[in-house]
Write an enzyme that holds these catalytic residues in place. Sequence first.
Site: not given
Ligand code: AP5
Length: 217
Positions: A17, A91, A130, A163, A174
């Site tokens: 994402k 979410r 990552r 992270r 997660r």
């Molecule tokens: P990346 O693009 O970073 O993936 P992502 O889907 O953004 O993953 P996240 O882990 O950031 O999502 P998340 O939803 O768990 O975390 P968030 O920060 O929102 O890609 C991942 C890796 O893959 C990278 O290394 C990238 O280079 C690689 N990659 C990408 N595309 C690729 C491809 N095509 N081929 C190969 N490799 C590839 O949330 C973190 C925390 O915040 C949550 O756990 C929660 O505690 C809190 N939080 C955030 N939003 C909310 C909400 N709305 N409600 C409640 N809590 C929330």
Amino acid sequence: MRLILRIVLFGPPGSGKGTQASLLERKYGTAHIATGDILREAVANGTEVGLKAKSYMDRGELVPDEVVIAIAKDKLASTDSNGFVLDGFPRTIEQAEALDGVLDELGMPLEAVVNLRVDQDELIKRLSGRRVCPACGEPYHIESKISKTPGKCDQCGADLVHRDDDKPEAISNRLKVYEVQTAPVLDYYDRKGLLRNVEAVGSIEEISDRIVGSLGR
Ligand code: AP5
């Protein structure tokens, strides 16, 4: 090229994402609103929101709805006419309903919810390798997306970090939290006719083209 998008990028942790939202922002100038990045910044700055959020995030659990909804509302209200790409929000069903209300008030209807589909083994590989930029949020990977200068962000030069929630125990929690609390939101959008499923394995550029293609552009 200018392309106005009003979309949610949906998908499990590690589905890409953040990578895709940041590419759409660079290509089309669309605001990238990532609740995870905003919360990590709040934690780093020791704000009241950051203090509330930290323990949930470290455990890989969701931060309470009211905290996240207030953040998203605030960001969307200051979005300009270029639209938005929401990353990591909504979410829960409660967040999805709140988003409907905010977008109604702002007169900015949602165009689509793009669900990035990736299998679990690939998600674990992506998350464990990552590295992220703590300053601008740009994600990297030790094998698939290596920064030009080792350990430094290509966009802003800051030192990359691993992270805390990308450690094995938090990753597994997660993924479970996603299945139980977040995946049901897909049905909510399917019923509204907004859901677009995109296979999100392949090159980052290829997937970006699939996302834009899924919107009929
Ligand atoms: P990346 O693009 O970073 O993936 P992502 O889907 O953004 O993953 P996240 O882990 O950031 O999502 P998340 O939803 O768990 O975390 P968030 O920060 O929102 O890609 C991942 C890796 O893959 C990278 O290394 C990238 O280079 C690689 N990659 C990408 N595309 C690729 C491809 N095509 N081929 C190969 N490799 C590839 O949330 C973190 C925390 O915040 C949550 O756990 C929660 O505690 C809190 N939080 C955030 N939003 C909310 C909400 N709305 N409600 C409640 N809590 C929330």
